[in-house]
Design an enzyme around this catalytic site. Structure first.
Site, PDB file in Angstrom:
ATOM      1  N   LYS A   1       0.824  -1.136  -0.143  1.00  0.00           N
ATOM      2  CA  LYS A   1      -0.169  -0.084  -0.053  1.00  0.00           C
ATOM      3  C   LYS A   1       1.078   1.326   0.093  1.00  0.00           C
ATOM      4  O   LYS A   1       1.983   0.985   0.347  1.00  0.00           O
ATOM      5  CB  LYS A   1      -0.940  -0.075   1.027  1.00  0.00           C
ATOM      6  CG  LYS A   1      -0.389  -0.072   2.635  1.00  0.00           C
ATOM      7  CD  LYS A   1      -1.072  -0.296   3.692  1.00  0.00           C
ATOM      8  CE  LYS A   1      -0.323  -0.271   4.998  1.00  0.00           C
ATOM      9  NZ  LYS A   1      -1.210  -0.741   6.270  1.00  0.00           N
TER      10      LYS A   1
ATOM     11  N   TYR B   1      16.555  29.325   9.426  1.00  0.00           N
ATOM     12  CA  TYR B   1      15.288  29.937  10.023  1.00  0.00           C
ATOM     13  C   TYR B   1      15.299  29.960  11.401  1.00  0.00           C
ATOM     14  O   TYR B   1      15.244  29.129  12.283  1.00  0.00           O
ATOM     15  CB  TYR B   1      13.968  29.276   9.579  1.00  0.00           C
ATOM     16  CG  TYR B   1      13.804  29.679   7.980  1.00  0.00           C
ATOM     17  CD1 TYR B   1      13.668  31.005   7.575  1.00  0.00           C
ATOM     18  CD2 TYR B   1      13.729  28.766   6.964  1.00  0.00           C
ATOM     19  CE1 TYR B   1      13.247  31.204   6.218  1.00  0.00           C
ATOM     20  CE2 TYR B   1      13.480  28.726   5.863  1.00  0.00           C
ATOM     21  CZ  TYR B   1      13.079  30.237   5.366  1.00  0.00           C
ATOM     22  OH  TYR B   1      13.066  30.120   3.898  1.00  0.00           O
TER      23      TYR B   1
ATOM     24  N   MET C   1      12.476  24.287   3.101  1.00  0.00           N
ATOM     25  CA  MET C   1      11.568  23.390   2.072  1.00  0.00           C
ATOM     26  C   MET C   1      12.502  22.897   1.388  1.00  0.00           C
ATOM     27  O   MET C   1      12.238  21.423   0.985  1.00  0.00           O
ATOM     28  CB  MET C   1      10.735  24.689   1.297  1.00  0.00           C
ATOM     29  CG  MET C   1       9.703  23.852   0.288  1.00  0.00           C
ATOM     30  SD  MET C   1       8.888  24.870  -0.726  1.00  0.00           S
ATOM     31  CE  MET C   1       7.716  25.509   0.407  1.00  0.00           C
TER      32      MET C   1
ATOM     33  N   ARG D   1     -10.731   0.295  14.984  1.00  0.00           N
ATOM     34  CA  ARG D   1     -10.748   1.163  13.786  1.00  0.00           C
ATOM     35  C   ARG D   1     -11.672   0.501  12.682  1.00  0.00           C
ATOM     36  O   ARG D   1     -12.439   1.092  12.428  1.00  0.00           O
ATOM     37  CB  ARG D   1      -9.224   1.078  13.594  1.00  0.00           C
ATOM     38  CG  ARG D   1      -8.678   2.159  12.541  1.00  0.00           C
ATOM     39  CD  ARG D   1      -7.488   2.105  12.025  1.00  0.00           C
ATOM     40  NE  ARG D   1      -6.899   1.032  11.638  1.00  0.00           N
ATOM     41  CZ  ARG D   1      -5.821   0.790  11.313  1.00  0.00           C
ATOM     42  NH1 ARG D   1      -4.869   1.774  11.305  1.00  0.00           N
ATOM     43  NH2 ARG D   1      -5.382  -0.234  10.527  1.00  0.00           N
TER      44      ARG D   1
HETATM   45  C1  LIG Z   1      -0.586  -1.686   6.932  1.00  0.00           C
HETATM   46  C2  LIG Z   1      -1.117  -3.015   7.217  1.00  0.00           C
HETATM   47  C3  LIG Z   1      -0.261  -4.313   7.319  1.00  0.00           C
HETATM   48  C4  LIG Z   1       1.075  -4.235   7.327  1.00  0.00           C
HETATM   49  O1  LIG Z   1       1.527  -3.645   8.578  1.00  0.00           O
HETATM   50  P1  LIG Z   1       3.289  -3.501   8.818  1.00  0.00           P
HETATM   51  O2  LIG Z   1       3.567  -2.910  10.254  1.00  0.00           O
HETATM   52  O3  LIG Z   1       3.697  -2.441   7.956  1.00  0.00           O
HETATM   53  O4  LIG Z   1       3.907  -4.781   8.636  1.00  0.00           O
HETATM   54  C5  LIG Z   1      -1.013  -5.414   7.763  1.00  0.00           C
HETATM   55  N1  LIG Z   1      -2.254  -5.484   8.162  1.00  0.00           N
HETATM   56  C6  LIG Z   1      -2.951  -4.160   7.681  1.00  0.00           C
HETATM   57  C7  LIG Z   1      -4.463  -4.437   8.022  1.00  0.00           C
HETATM   58  C8  LIG Z   1      -2.432  -3.030   7.393  1.00  0.00           C
HETATM   59  O5  LIG Z   1      -3.151  -1.884   7.181  1.00  0.00           O
END
Ligand SMILES: *Cc1c(COP(=O)(O)O)cnc(C)c1O
Length: 364
Positions: free
Chosen positions: A35, A259, A307, A131
């Site tokens: 992802k 800055y 930046m 969640r």
């Molecule tokens: C992102 C995610 C993972 C992977 O998690 P990591 O901590 O990156 O290994 C697994 N399951 C779900 C549902 C996730 O959202």
């Protein structure tokens, strides 16, 4: 000449890290989580590098799965948040996308949408993360509803862990117990498989290794743990975020940098200016003293992140010159260390490297 700020992606490291994930659980299948553009590494290139080794991929949202299909990736892809439109369901069933069902509305949509090809569904159970996921109030009837539906194949029951990154937390075993209780009624039926482990669980909690694991961050070579863990040094960081020195100056004691003048020379100092800033994904909250490596020597961030630039104290380095290479994070500077200095986590840094930064792929 192009600006010399880039992310070098070591595909060989990603493959080795995936093999390591597999070695933890040779009896189960590990889905590569890609992802968020494979945590900033480029989902198409990463998927191509892993495709012959993995049983399936996982992404967060529908659009990410479409992007992979359009690039010619053919392995099944699990959509972790599920889908919410009839057209998406049709596409999913026709393109071997597995969809998460986490609430009643998604289940109703699936059963009410006529589909020609069977849709593979994963049911998400809320075991304490609170969640996403079905709970005791709706799990049984959602399961029955989907099981009765001829165009659905309920494949897996899964859940997600809230505190696996902390091996001292009792939360993981509590969630495992909840998961066992919630799934015990179904798991014997219909050859359902089970899935719960992310990277931290897979490497730190052997009891979480079920039929399918879902490693993400560890594939990219970062430790999933909050504190040092024995498994950390087997991981190979897959991203080297590099830049270049474009300026050098001498400061007298008492002069400040950047800055707000938040860094002040306590002695005559040499400051190097580097062409990478928060618009490239270097964290703006990185504190004075954050480590970086310049021409192979350790240096420290001095002054606020701008930046498009940062500044570093190179007083204790020797022979630094304009054009020298800088590692912001990678094999020498662990991204989790930089993250810590910026009060965030490595996931945030990897996914935050911006589109302005070219990705160079190597070592496939
Ligand atoms: C992102 C995610 C993972 C992977 O998690 P990591 O901590 O990156 O290994 C697994 N399951 C779900 C549902 C996730 O959202």
């Amino acid at each position: 000449m192009p600006r010399n700020t880039k992310a070098i992606i070591h595909l060989d490291a990603i493959k080795a890290n995936y093999q390591l994930a597999n070695q933890y659980a040779p009896q189960s299948k590990s889905i590569a989580v890609i992802k968020a553009d494979a945590y900033g590494h480029g989902c198409i290139e990463v998927a191509q590098a892993l495709e012959t080794q993995v049983p399936a991929f996982a992404v967060a949202i529908f659009e990410e799965a479409v992007q992979l299909r359009e690039a010619g990736i053919t392995k099944p892809i699990l959509i972790l948040q599920g889908v919410n439109q009839p057209g998406e369901l049709e596409y999913a069933s026709n393109h071997d996308l597995w969809t998460m069902v986490e609430n009643k509305i998604q289940a109703n949509l699936i059963t009410q949408t006529p589909l020609k090809a069977k849709l593979k569904a994963w049911l998400k159970l809320d075991t304490g993360m609170h969640r996403l996921g079905l709970d005791d109030s709706n799990l049984s009837d959602t399961f029955e509803q989907l099981k009765q539906c001829l165009h659905v194949d309920v494949m897996t029951l899964c859940s997600h862990l809230a505190s696996a990154s902390d091996v001292t937390s009792s939360m993981t075993s509590e969630q495992m117990q909840r998961f066992e209780i919630m799934t015990s009624g179904f798991s014997k039926q219909s050859a359902l498989s089970l899935s719960i482990a992310n990277s931290a669980a897979l490497s730190g909690f052997p009891e979480t290794r079920l039929d399918w694991n879902r490693p993400g961050i560890m594939l990219y070579g970062l430790s999933p743990f909050e504190h040092p863990h024995p498994s950390d040094n087997q991981l190979q960081p897959a991203m080297t975020f590099t830049s270049e020195v474009i300026g050098l100056r001498q400061l007298q004691k008492g002069e400040t940098v950047g800055y707000g003048g938040t860094w002040q020379a306590e002695r005559p100092s040499t400051i190097a200016t580097i062409t990478a800033g928060y618009a490239d994904g270097y964290p703006r909250h990185a504190a004075n003293g954050t480590p970086l490596s310049i021409a192979g020597q350790q240096a420290t961030l001095a002054g606020r992140v701008s930046m498009d630039m940062i500044t570093a104290d190179v007083t204790d380095c020797s022979g630094i010159k304009i054009g020298d290479p800088v590692e912001l994070w990678g094999k020498n500077i662990n991204a989790n260390k930089v993250a810590q200095a910026a009060e965030t986590i490595g996931y945030d840094l990897l996914t935050g490297v911006s589109q302005r930064v070219p990705r160079d792929y190597c070592c496939n």
